[in-house]
Design a protein around this motif. Structure first.
Motif, PDB file in Angstrom:
ATOM      1  N   MET A  41       3.767   3.220  -8.975  1.00  0.00           N
ATOM      2  CA  MET A  41       2.914   2.584  -7.901  1.00  0.00           C
ATOM      3  C   MET A  41       3.116   1.132  -8.410  1.00  0.00           C
ATOM      4  O   MET A  41       3.178   0.423  -7.073  1.00  0.00           O
ATOM      5  N   MET A  42       3.155   0.733  -9.389  1.00  0.00           N
ATOM      6  CA  MET A  42       3.386  -0.625  -9.785  1.00  0.00           C
ATOM      7  C   MET A  42       4.753  -1.203  -9.241  1.00  0.00           C
ATOM      8  O   MET A  42       4.847  -2.246  -8.781  1.00  0.00           O
ATOM      9  N   ASN A  43       5.607  -0.333  -9.137  1.00  0.00           N
ATOM     10  CA  ASN A  43       7.129  -0.866  -8.837  1.00  0.00           C
ATOM     11  C   ASN A  43       7.024  -0.764  -7.601  1.00  0.00           C
ATOM     12  O   ASN A  43       7.720  -1.674  -6.697  1.00  0.00           O
ATOM     13  N   ASP A  44       6.673   0.086  -6.713  1.00  0.00           N
ATOM     14  CA  ASP A  44       6.493   0.254  -5.431  1.00  0.00           C
ATOM     15  C   ASP A  44       5.713  -1.075  -4.696  1.00  0.00           C
ATOM     16  O   ASP A  44       6.216  -1.434  -3.873  1.00  0.00           O
ATOM     17  N   GLY A  45       4.650  -1.370  -5.481  1.00  0.00           N
ATOM     18  CA  GLY A  45       3.893  -2.400  -4.753  1.00  0.00           C
ATOM     19  C   GLY A  45       4.751  -3.797  -4.776  1.00  0.00           C
ATOM     20  O   GLY A  45       4.603  -4.587  -4.075  1.00  0.00           O
ATOM     21  N   MET A  46       5.629  -4.092  -6.243  1.00  0.00           N
ATOM     22  CA  MET A  46       6.259  -5.068  -6.250  1.00  0.00           C
ATOM     23  C   MET A  46       7.328  -5.098  -5.021  1.00  0.00           C
ATOM     24  O   MET A  46       7.689  -6.185  -4.572  1.00  0.00           O
ATOM     25  N   THR A  47       7.813  -3.949  -4.866  1.00  0.00           N
ATOM     26  CA  THR A  47       8.998  -3.942  -3.931  1.00  0.00           C
ATOM     27  C   THR A  47       8.512  -4.144  -2.541  1.00  0.00           C
ATOM     28  O   THR A  47       8.932  -4.933  -1.643  1.00  0.00           O
ATOM     29  N   PHE A  48       7.325  -3.787  -2.118  1.00  0.00           N
ATOM     30  CA  PHE A  48       6.683  -3.806  -1.026  1.00  0.00           C
ATOM     31  C   PHE A  48       6.297  -5.424  -0.969  1.00  0.00           C
ATOM     32  O   PHE A  48       6.575  -6.060   0.217  1.00  0.00           O
ATOM     33  N   ALA A  49       5.701  -6.121  -1.814  1.00  0.00           N
ATOM     34  CA  ALA A  49       5.463  -7.335  -1.757  1.00  0.00           C
ATOM     35  C   ALA A  49       6.840  -8.175  -1.281  1.00  0.00           C
ATOM     36  O   ALA A  49       6.681  -9.168  -0.765  1.00  0.00           O
ATOM     37  N   ASP A  57       8.390 -10.794  11.723  1.00  0.00           N
ATOM     38  CA  ASP A  57       7.968 -10.017  12.751  1.00  0.00           C
ATOM     39  C   ASP A  57       6.902  -9.301  12.390  1.00  0.00           C
ATOM     40  O   ASP A  57       7.031  -8.566  11.234  1.00  0.00           O
ATOM     41  N   VAL A  58       5.867  -9.328  13.083  1.00  0.00           N
ATOM     42  CA  VAL A  58       4.527  -8.366  13.069  1.00  0.00           C
ATOM     43  C   VAL A  58       4.888  -7.082  12.917  1.00  0.00           C
ATOM     44  O   VAL A  58       4.502  -6.357  12.103  1.00  0.00           O
ATOM     45  N   ALA A  59       5.688  -6.707  13.847  1.00  0.00           N
ATOM     46  CA  ALA A  59       5.972  -5.162  13.964  1.00  0.00           C
ATOM     47  C   ALA A  59       6.707  -4.838  12.534  1.00  0.00           C
ATOM     48  O   ALA A  59       6.629  -3.557  12.069  1.00  0.00           O
ATOM     49  N   ALA A  60       7.483  -5.602  12.199  1.00  0.00           N
ATOM     50  CA  ALA A  60       8.425  -5.159  11.017  1.00  0.00           C
ATOM     51  C   ALA A  60       7.257  -5.302   9.450  1.00  0.00           C
ATOM     52  O   ALA A  60       7.554  -4.152   8.750  1.00  0.00           O
ATOM     53  N   VAL A  61       6.373  -6.001   9.733  1.00  0.00           N
ATOM     54  CA  VAL A  61       5.441  -6.082   8.685  1.00  0.00           C
ATOM     55  C   VAL A  61       4.461  -4.691   8.904  1.00  0.00           C
ATOM     56  O   VAL A  61       4.267  -3.798   7.772  1.00  0.00           O
ATOM     57  N   MET A  62       4.213  -4.483   9.925  1.00  0.00           N
ATOM     58  CA  MET A  62       3.535  -3.113  10.181  1.00  0.00           C
ATOM     59  C   MET A  62       4.209  -1.932   9.690  1.00  0.00           C
ATOM     60  O   MET A  62       3.798  -0.987   9.265  1.00  0.00           O
ATOM     61  N   GLU A  63       5.560  -1.899   9.907  1.00  0.00           N
ATOM     62  CA  GLU A  63       6.464  -0.651   9.711  1.00  0.00           C
ATOM     63  C   GLU A  63       6.551  -0.599   8.027  1.00  0.00           C
ATOM     64  O   GLU A  63       6.542   0.491   7.636  1.00  0.00           O
ATOM     65  N   LYS A  66       3.291   0.632   6.686  1.00  0.00           N
ATOM     66  CA  LYS A  66       3.314   2.248   7.185  1.00  0.00           C
ATOM     67  C   LYS A  66       4.042   2.777   6.128  1.00  0.00           C
ATOM     68  O   LYS A  66       3.661   3.818   5.489  1.00  0.00           O
ATOM     69  N   SER A  67       5.513   2.358   6.034  1.00  0.00           N
ATOM     70  CA  SER A  67       6.213   3.004   4.740  1.00  0.00           C
ATOM     71  C   SER A  67       5.631   3.055   3.493  1.00  0.00           C
ATOM     72  O   SER A  67       5.552   4.187   2.824  1.00  0.00           O
ATOM     73  N   TYR A  68       4.929   1.770   3.031  1.00  0.00           N
ATOM     74  CA  TYR A  68       4.348   1.824   1.671  1.00  0.00           C
ATOM     75  C   TYR A  68       3.409   2.827   1.583  1.00  0.00           C
ATOM     76  O   TYR A  68       3.197   3.508   0.530  1.00  0.00           O
ATOM     77  N   ALA A  69       2.470   3.031   2.529  1.00  0.00           N
ATOM     78  CA  ALA A  69       1.347   3.667   2.774  1.00  0.00           C
ATOM     79  C   ALA A  69       1.660   5.227   2.453  1.00  0.00           C
ATOM     80  O   ALA A  69       1.043   6.007   1.715  1.00  0.00           O
ATOM     81  N   GLU A  70       2.568   5.530   3.080  1.00  0.00           N
ATOM     82  CA  GLU A  70       3.257   6.888   3.152  1.00  0.00           C
ATOM     83  C   GLU A  70       3.661   7.203   1.822  1.00  0.00           C
ATOM     84  O   GLU A  70       3.529   8.307   1.237  1.00  0.00           O
TER      85      GLU A  70
END
Length: 122
Positions: A41-49, A57-63, A66-70
């Motif tokens: 979870m820590m690694n995924d959070g760092m990668t996401f950040a 782009d707002v759409a890219a941020v939303m995507e 979404k990918s991170y949440a999934e």
């Protein structure tokens, strides 16, 4: 006489030591799973950040969100299933130990009762 008492005590404590060993093993497995989950979870959070910092782009941020949440949901569900499997296995092993201990205690009590009855009838 003392040897018999010692042997009987060790025999009566065997189920407890088996249960303790089962609990230690389960605890170690659960701790390893939780450590793995937390690290992931820590690694995924760092990668996401890091990925968000490059998005304009707002759409890219939303995507990305979404990918991170999934991914988080998938990891948590997988961790829950793994923990459930460990707990179920532990419960089954503990049940087997207790059944064996109670069966042995019943046999011992039966043997003592039979000896007592035989002595009383003499």
């Amino acid at each position: 006489m003392f040897d018999q008492i010692t042997e009987q005590f060790q025999k009566s404590m065997k189920p407890m030591s088996e249960l303790a060993a089962i609990n230690v093993k389960a605890t170690e497995q659960l701790m390893q799973q939780q450590t793995s989950l937390f690290t992931g979870m820590m690694n995924d959070g760092m990668t996401f950040a890091q990925g968000l910092s490059g998005q304009k782009d707002v759409a890219a941020v939303m995507e990305a969100q979404k990918s991170y949440a999934e991914g988080v949901q998938e990891k948590v569900v997988s961790a829950a299933k793994d923990a459930y499997a460990v707990i179920t296995e532990t419960q089954e092993k503990a049940s087997e130990v207790l059944k064996g201990a109670f069966a042995e205690a019943k046999e011992t009590a039966s043997a003592v009762a039979t000896k007592a009855t035989a002595k009383a009838s003499k």
